[in-house]
Design a protein around this motif. Structure first.
Motif, PDB file in Angstrom:
ATOM      1  N   GLU A  96       0.811  -1.216   0.000  1.00  0.00           N
ATOM      2  CA  GLU A  96       0.000   0.000   0.000  1.00  0.00           C
ATOM      3  C   GLU A  96       0.846   1.267   0.000  1.00  0.00           C
ATOM      4  N   ARG A  97       2.151   1.132  -0.033  1.00  0.00           N
ATOM      5  CA  ARG A  97       3.010   2.314   0.010  1.00  0.00           C
ATOM      6  C   ARG A  97       2.740   3.205  -1.201  1.00  0.00           C
ATOM      7  N   LYS A  98       2.965   4.494  -1.036  1.00  0.00           N
ATOM      8  CA  LYS A  98       2.576   5.468  -2.059  1.00  0.00           C
ATOM      9  C   LYS A  98       3.620   5.672  -3.147  1.00  0.00           C
ATOM     10  N   ASN A  99       4.872   5.277  -2.898  1.00  0.00           N
ATOM     11  CA  ASN A  99       5.957   5.563  -3.851  1.00  0.00           C
ATOM     12  C   ASN A  99       5.955   7.047  -4.225  1.00  0.00           C
ATOM     13  N   ALA A 109       5.906   7.783   4.677  1.00  0.00           N
ATOM     14  CA  ALA A 109       5.340   7.647   6.017  1.00  0.00           C
ATOM     15  C   ALA A 109       4.305   8.739   6.270  1.00  0.00           C
ATOM     16  N   ALA A 110       4.590   9.959   5.817  1.00  0.00           N
ATOM     17  CA  ALA A 110       3.628  11.055   5.980  1.00  0.00           C
ATOM     18  C   ALA A 110       2.378  10.814   5.147  1.00  0.00           C
ATOM     19  N   MET A 111       2.546  10.274   3.961  1.00  0.00           N
ATOM     20  CA  MET A 111       1.392   9.963   3.117  1.00  0.00           C
ATOM     21  C   MET A 111       0.515   8.900   3.772  1.00  0.00           C
ATOM     22  N   ALA A 112       1.154   7.898   4.367  1.00  0.00           N
ATOM     23  CA  ALA A 112       0.401   6.838   5.033  1.00  0.00           C
ATOM     24  C   ALA A 112      -0.377   7.389   6.225  1.00  0.00           C
ATOM     25  N   LEU A 168      12.741   6.477  11.849  1.00  0.00           N
ATOM     26  CA  LEU A 168      12.389   7.621  11.021  1.00  0.00           C
ATOM     27  C   LEU A 168      10.899   7.593  10.689  1.00  0.00           C
ATOM     28  N   GLU A 169      10.413   6.451  10.237  1.00  0.00           N
ATOM     29  CA  GLU A 169       8.992   6.315   9.911  1.00  0.00           C
ATOM     30  C   GLU A 169       8.111   6.603  11.115  1.00  0.00           C
ATOM     31  N   TYR A 170       8.492   6.050  12.260  1.00  0.00           N
ATOM     32  CA  TYR A 170       7.714   6.252  13.478  1.00  0.00           C
ATOM     33  C   TYR A 170       7.595   7.733  13.816  1.00  0.00           C
ATOM     34  N   LYS A 171       8.710   8.465  13.726  1.00  0.00           N
ATOM     35  CA  LYS A 171       8.706   9.878  14.104  1.00  0.00           C
ATOM     36  C   LYS A 171       7.899  10.731  13.133  1.00  0.00           C
ATOM     37  N   VAL A 172       7.986  10.410  11.849  1.00  0.00           N
ATOM     38  CA  VAL A 172       7.192  11.159  10.870  1.00  0.00           C
ATOM     39  C   VAL A 172       5.705  10.915  11.098  1.00  0.00           C
ATOM     40  N   LYS A 173       5.325   9.664  11.304  1.00  0.00           N
ATOM     41  CA  LYS A 173       3.912   9.359  11.540  1.00  0.00           C
ATOM     42  C   LYS A 173       3.416  10.015  12.830  1.00  0.00           C
ATOM     43  N   LYS A 174       4.247  10.013  13.853  1.00  0.00           N
ATOM     44  CA  LYS A 174       3.870  10.661  15.109  1.00  0.00           C
ATOM     45  C   LYS A 174       3.686  12.157  14.887  1.00  0.00           C
ATOM     46  N   ALA A 175       4.601  12.774  14.132  1.00  0.00           N
ATOM     47  CA  ALA A 175       4.512  14.203  13.865  1.00  0.00           C
ATOM     48  C   ALA A 175       3.238  14.549  13.101  1.00  0.00           C
TER      49      ALA A 175
END
Length: 329
Positions: free
Chosen positions: A33-36, A60-63, A220-227
């Protein structure tokens, strides 16, 4: 005959580990499901840490926003290698700003979405250390001060790499660039200069500040999603080695990122409203030489007569980071 788009998927980052995890626990890049968002075909150098960091961060931000995301991008390596006119590798709403006004452009986008009643559409601003710590610093501070609803991501490769490896205010002491002393008793960038933007962001007491590296992409993914789950001004500073500008092998990008963390050169932490809320602990601190030696920009420190004094000063800076953030387990 009706045409259909074909999407190609890699098996996953850390492939074996991802296969052992539940689907909802796998990294974003291993998901079908990643956006590429930053797709193939860009012109980044081999081993480019910035391309890797941007791919993970924006996907990650798109998700986190269900694809409802707009990006403003400063002039710099990321913009140049991803959008050579009339082509682009971005598969999302993406706006190229000037070198120094990315934060202001992103603020305008966020204001426009608010005026339209589109609270579901979120905004990311991104740029390199030159466009962030130097040219765009005033606009960035204004964004922090107003607490605008924007996530600003800085991809820090520690110099102006796109225009010939000139010094920026993120260039570390003793590093050689095209605009630092190449000869003399102590060549390279001077001590006592530059600025620490993550700590400046903390001083603004914005809702969220974090640092990350391409050596730990799950972090990195975790922090972007949290932000993206927080409203207001947010800042993430990502350490992205540049093989060309640093004079390092292209296959050492992840290694150098890891050594920067393990030596204490680059502390990885989270902060909320000016207070540190979490740090990435180091099991065993490695000597600063392990990080410096693979890079030609520090080669002058290890010649026939090693510059022991300068190496000791760099070690002291790393040790201070260890103490300041309590990084050792």
């Amino acid at each position: 005959m009706e045409q259909s788009l074909v999407k190609f998927y890699q098996t996953g980052t850390f492939t074996v580990g991802n296969r052992l995890l539940a689907t909802d626990q796998r990294s974003e890049q291993s998901s079908v499901e990643r956006k590429n968002s930053l797709n193939s075909g860009h012109r980044a150098c081999q081993g480019c840490g910035e391309a890797l960091g941007a791919r993970y961060a924006i996907d990650a931000a798109m998700a986190a926003t269900n694809g409802q995301l707009i990006a403003a991008n400063a002039t710099g390596c990321l913009e140049v290698f991803s959008t050579p006119y009339p082509e682009t590798s971005w598969q999302m709403p993406w706006i190229h700003s000037l070198f120094g006004n990315t934060a202001a452009v992103a603020t305008g986008i966020a204001a426009a979405m608010k005026a339209k009643g589109r609270s579901d559409v979120r905004v990311v601003a991104q740029g390199g250390d030159g466009g962030t710590t130097d040219i765009g610093f005033g606009c960035l501070s204004g964004m922090f001060e107003r607490n605008d609803d924007v996530l600003y991501i800085c991809y820090d490769n520690e110099a102006y790499m796109n225009t010939g490896v000139q010094r920026s205010s993120a260039t570390p002491p003793a590093a050689r660039t095209a605009t630092t002393m190449s000869v003399g008793e102590h060549p390279g960038n001077e001590f006592g200069q530059g600025k620490n933007v993550p700590q400046i962001a903390m001083a603004h007491e914005i809702p969220y500040v974090a640092t990350a590296t391409v050596a730990d992409l799950r972090d990195l993914e975790y922090k972007v999603k949290k932000a993206m789950g927080i409203r207001g001004a947010r800042y993430i500073h990502i350490f992205v080695p540049c093989p060309l500008g640093w004079g390092a092998p292209s296959n050492d990008t992840i290694k150098l990122s890891r050594l920067a963390v393990e030596s204490g050169v680059f502390p990885v932490f989270e902060a909320e409203r000016g207070e540190v809320t979490g740090v990435l602990k180091i099991r065993r601190q490695v000597p600063i030489e392990d990080y410096l030696k693979p890079q030609k920009r520090f080669a002058h420190l290890f010649g026939k007569s090693p510059d022991v004094a300068t190496i000791a000063r760099l070690q002291a800076r790393a040790d201070r980071n260890i103490r300041r953030f309590g990084l050792l387990t």
